[in-house]
Design a protein around this motif. Structure first.
Motif, short mmCIF file in Angstrom:
data_model
loop_
_atom_site.label_atom_id
_atom_site.label_comp_id
_atom_site.label_asym_id
_atom_site.label_seq_id
_atom_site.Cartn_x
_atom_site.Cartn_y
_atom_site.Cartn_z
N UNK A 6 -18.35 4.66 24.48
CA UNK A 6 -18.01 3.43 25.18
C UNK A 6 -16.59 3.51 25.71
N UNK A 7 -16.16 2.43 26.37
CA UNK A 7 -14.81 2.30 26.89
C UNK A 7 -14.45 0.83 26.90
N UNK A 8 -13.18 0.55 27.07
CA UNK A 8 -12.77 -0.85 27.12
C UNK A 8 -13.21 -1.51 28.42
N UNK A 9 -13.06 -0.80 29.52
CA UNK A 9 -13.37 -1.34 30.84
C UNK A 9 -14.20 -0.33 31.62
N UNK A 10 -14.81 -0.74 32.72
CA UNK A 10 -15.64 0.19 33.50
C UNK A 10 -14.81 1.23 34.24
N UNK A 11 -15.52 2.24 34.73
CA UNK A 11 -14.97 3.23 35.66
C UNK A 11 -13.84 4.07 35.08
N UNK A 12 -13.98 4.44 33.80
CA UNK A 12 -13.00 5.36 33.21
C UNK A 12 -13.66 6.67 32.78
N UNK A 13 -14.98 6.82 33.02
CA UNK A 13 -15.63 8.11 32.76
C UNK A 13 -16.48 8.20 31.52
#
Length: 256
Positions: free
Chosen positions: A67-74
């Motif tokens: 996962x990631x905190x926000x979108x569009x980070x890979x």
């Protein structure tokens, strides 16, 4: 090539899962390099693979979220390449499931037919996993894609079929790892719902974009799910960066 068993707990007849033939050119266009052991671009994923394998062997890790905190980070880029790299290990099967139900991207990365059935259809009761899953060529990787649907995602994940899916993930054999491409944390509450069913998760951040506050809040929101590691994408100091301009730094248990 023989394939380790998915133990028929996730799939009814794993040996009959259809094969999706993906060309090298298609993988290259999407920067999927994890299948290539000799390719220098796959080096970060082989390093990450070693750390995950250790957790599988020592801690019995079966279900890993990305996962990631926000979108569009890979995060989908990392999930697909990690799954590909792990699938090259002998006597190990990998199942990649796209549970980013609002913005599924695994299908695009791996060149699925955009008009196919996806995990949303399974959760809604309109399809079974065996109809949706595809084995990637001759690799030990089975993928359950997602496609954009106008659905109430939280309700699907907490429905009886959603609960059954999570139970079946954990019932896979010791030779199988399930990787879940999760939604970003701040998109909605889907990631928090999914985290309750994970053995651990990887947190993907982007250098110069993801903030320390976002990382701290992400770990807090996903607690008590264990943070297995962090991956820093597009690291500006050029550590483990290739000619495509992406790279990774590993901070297992910490942040970079």
């Amino acid at each position: 090539m023989s394939h380790p068993s998915e133990r028929a707990t996730l799939f009814t007849t794993p040996e009959s899962i259809p094969v999706l033939d993906v060309t090298t050119e298609q993988l290259d266009r999407q920067n999927i390099v994890g299948f290539r052991n000799a390719d220098t671009r796959a080096r970060p994923f082989k390093l990450l693979r070693s750390q995950i394998l250790r957790r599988v062997q020592e801690d019995g890790l079966k279900v890993l979220g990305v996962t990631s905190a926000a979108p569009n980070v890979g995060k989908t880029f990392v999930a697909c390449n990690l799954a590909a790299a792990l699938s090259r290990i002998a006597d190990m099967a990998v199942i990649l499931i796209d549970l980013d139900l609002h913005r599924p991207a695994v299908a695009t990365r791996l060149s699925f037919d955009p008009d196919g059935l996806g995990i949303q259809d399974v959760l809604a009761g309109d399809a079974e996993l065996d109809q949706v899953a595809r084995r990637i060529g001759e690799e030990r990787l089975v993928v359950v894609p997602g496609f954009r649907r106008e659905v109430a995602t939280g309700e699907l994940l907490t429905s009886p079929r959603g609960e059954d899916l999570f139970e079946r993930m954990h019932a896979v054999g010791r030779d199988t790892l399930v990787i879940v491409d999760m939604p970003p944390i701040f998109a909605d509450d889907d990631a928090v719902i999914i985290a309750k069913h994970l053995d651990g998760y990887l947190l993907v951040a982007q250098d110069g974009k993801t903030t320390a506050k976002q990382l701290t809040e992400t770990v807090r929101m996903l607690s008590p799910a264990p943070l297995v590691g962090s991956v820093l994408n597009r690291f500006r100091t050029q550590i483990l960066v290739d000619e495509y301009g992406y790279g990774m730094s590993y901070g297992y248990g910490g942040y970079y």
